[in-house]
Design an enzyme around this catalytic site. Structure first.
Site, PDB file in Angstrom:
ATOM      1  CG  ASN A  74      -3.812  36.440 -25.893  1.00 20.69           C
ATOM      2  OD1 ASN A  74      -3.449  36.392 -24.716  1.00 20.69           O
ATOM      3  ND2 ASN A  74      -3.255  35.714 -26.843  1.00 20.69           N
TER       4      ASN A  74
ATOM      5  CE1 TYR B 169       2.244  32.079 -26.784  1.00 18.11           C
ATOM      6  CE2 TYR B 169       4.626  32.453 -26.748  1.00 18.11           C
ATOM      7  CZ  TYR B 169       3.421  32.305 -26.084  1.00 18.11           C
ATOM      8  OH  TYR B 169       3.385  32.371 -24.715  1.00 18.11           O
TER       9      TYR B 169
ATOM     10  CG  HIS C  30      -4.760  32.248 -23.231  1.00 20.92           C
ATOM     11  ND1 HIS C  30      -4.041  33.359 -22.865  1.00 20.92           N
ATOM     12  CD2 HIS C  30      -5.796  32.156 -22.373  1.00 20.92           C
ATOM     13  CE1 HIS C  30      -4.626  33.921 -21.820  1.00 20.92           C
ATOM     14  NE2 HIS C  30      -5.688  33.208 -21.499  1.00 20.92           N
ATOM     15  CB  ILE C  31      -1.700  31.839 -29.401  1.00 19.78           C
ATOM     16  CG1 ILE C  31      -2.271  33.180 -29.900  1.00 19.78           C
ATOM     17  CG2 ILE C  31      -1.021  31.056 -30.530  1.00 19.78           C
ATOM     18  CD1 ILE C  31      -1.215  34.214 -30.245  1.00 19.78           C
ATOM     19  CB  SER C  32       0.293  28.488 -26.106  1.00 17.33           C
ATOM     20  OG  SER C  32       0.096  29.253 -24.921  1.00 17.33           O
TER      21      SER C  32
ATOM     22  N   PRO D  41       0.810  42.216 -23.900  1.00 16.17           N
ATOM     23  CG  PRO D  41       1.812  41.866 -21.842  1.00 16.17           C
ATOM     24  CD  PRO D  41       0.497  42.201 -22.468  1.00 16.17           C
ATOM     25  CG  ASN D  42       6.185  40.301 -24.681  1.00 17.27           C
ATOM     26  OD1 ASN D  42       7.049  41.110 -24.998  1.00 17.27           O
ATOM     27  ND2 ASN D  42       5.943  39.979 -23.430  1.00 17.27           N
TER      28      ASN D  42
ATOM     29  NE  ARG E 278       3.362  27.781 -22.682  1.00 19.93           N
ATOM     30  CZ  ARG E 278       3.572  29.032 -23.073  1.00 19.93           C
ATOM     31  NH1 ARG E 278       2.595  29.758 -23.575  1.00 19.93           N
ATOM     32  NH2 ARG E 278       4.784  29.562 -22.961  1.00 19.93           N
TER      33      ARG E 278
ATOM     34  CG  HIS F 294      -0.706  34.012 -16.476  1.00 23.21           C
ATOM     35  ND1 HIS F 294      -1.726  33.142 -16.788  1.00 23.21           N
ATOM     36  CD2 HIS F 294       0.059  34.114 -17.602  1.00 23.21           C
ATOM     37  CE1 HIS F 294      -1.574  32.724 -18.048  1.00 23.21           C
ATOM     38  NE2 HIS F 294      -0.503  33.304 -18.556  1.00 23.21           N
TER      39      HIS F 294
ATOM     40  CD  GLU G 298      -8.833  33.693 -20.213  1.00 21.17           C
ATOM     41  OE1 GLU G 298      -9.867  33.263 -19.644  1.00 21.17           O
ATOM     42  OE2 GLU G 298      -7.685  33.551 -19.752  1.00 21.17           O
TER      43      GLU G 298
ATOM     44  CG  ASP H 172     -10.995  45.095 -10.215  1.00 15.00           C
ATOM     45  OD1 ASP H 172     -11.608  44.029 -10.023  1.00 15.00           O
ATOM     46  OD2 ASP H 172     -10.257  45.613  -9.353  1.00 15.00           O
TER      47      ASP H 172
ATOM     48  CB  ALA I 127       2.652  38.084 -19.353  1.00 18.91           C
TER      49      ALA I 127
ATOM     50  NE  ARG J 158       5.766  35.969 -26.592  1.00 21.33           N
ATOM     51  CZ  ARG J 158       4.654  36.012 -25.891  1.00 21.33           C
ATOM     52  NH1 ARG J 158       3.549  36.386 -26.485  1.00 21.33           N
ATOM     53  NH2 ARG J 158       4.645  35.693 -24.634  1.00 21.33           N
TER      54      ARG J 158
HETATM   55  C1  DQA Z   1      -0.544  33.627 -24.149  1.00 16.52           C
HETATM   56  C2  DQA Z   1      -0.136  32.715 -23.001  1.00 16.52           C
HETATM   57  C3  DQA Z   1       0.470  33.523 -21.864  1.00 16.52           C
HETATM   58  O1  DQA Z   1       0.845  32.672 -20.796  1.00 16.52           O
HETATM   59  C4  DQA Z   1       1.702  34.245 -22.335  1.00 16.52           C
HETATM   60  O2  DQA Z   1       2.230  35.059 -21.314  1.00 16.52           O
HETATM   61  C5  DQA Z   1       1.465  35.027 -23.583  1.00 16.52           C
HETATM   62  C6  DQA Z   1       0.612  34.475 -24.623  1.00 16.52           C
HETATM   63  C7  DQA Z   1      -1.060  32.822 -25.359  1.00 16.52           C
HETATM   64  O3  DQA Z   1      -1.640  33.450 -26.244  1.00 16.52           O
HETATM   65  O4  DQA Z   1      -0.853  31.602 -25.451  1.00 16.52           O
HETATM   66  O5  DQA Z   1       2.059  36.102 -23.772  1.00 16.52           O
HETATM   67  O6  DQA Z   1      -1.604  34.453 -23.711  1.00 16.52           O
END
Ligand code: DQA
Length: 144
Positions: free
Chosen positions: A73, A22, A99-101, A9-10, A106, A79, A97, A86, A76, A17
């Site tokens: 990725n 990001y 994550h951009i950040s 998502p997002n 954080r 978490h 896995e 599963d 959210a 965003r």
């Molecule tokens: C994220 C980090 C997550 O905590 C966050 O909810 C995201 C992006 C990242 O790519 O850094 O939507 O997965």
């Protein structure tokens, strides 16, 4: 060798965003990077993004027998989602896995990853380049 680059998502709103976290590059820029990386590595790569947890579960299930590796990725849902964990365990497709950040620097709630235990590696804090690194890692892993 065929990879699925899966985004939660997002992430369709990359660029707009929270650019301080990001960056300014868009989801389309990410798709271009993935295509260029796939060409460089000599692999095939498809991309899929959804804001819906169930759609991501469906995509992981549909990947069985089709894709050799996943770059994921979960955004959210990282978490919160036992369902995504599963699904990854059910199909057993090697997954990195991403994550951009740098989630480790954080909020406390971002330190938890439900999917991590089903992944061969985690890449955080490398911006969009993290996806390229993940694809390299997957290729290396699958070539062994
Ligand atoms: C994220 C980090 C997550 O905590 C966050 O909810 C995201 C992006 C990242 O790519 O850094 O939507 O997965």
């Amino acid at each position: 060798m065929k990879f699925l680059i899966l985004n939660g998502p997002n992430l369709n709103l990359l660029g707009l965003r929270e650019p301080a976290i990001y960056g300014r590059e868009t989801y389309e820029d990410l798709r271009i990077l993935v295509a260029a990386t796939a060409a460089r590595l000599g692999v095939e790569a498809d991309t899929y993004q959804s804001n819906h947890e169930g759609a991501l579960v469906d995509a992981i299930q549909a990947a069985y027998g089709v894709y050799d590796g996943l770059v994921f990725n979960p955004a959210a849902y990282t978490h919160t989602s036992v369902a995504l964990l599963d699904a990854l365990k059910a199909v057993s497709i090697p997954t990195v896995e991403v994550h951009i950040s740098d989630v480790s620097q954080r909020e406390a709630f971002r330190q938890v990853s439900y999917v991590r235990s089903a992944c061969i590696a985690t890449i955080t804090g490398h911006g969009l380049q993290g996806y390229a690194k993940a694809m390299e890692l997957l290729k290396e892993h699958l070539s062994k």
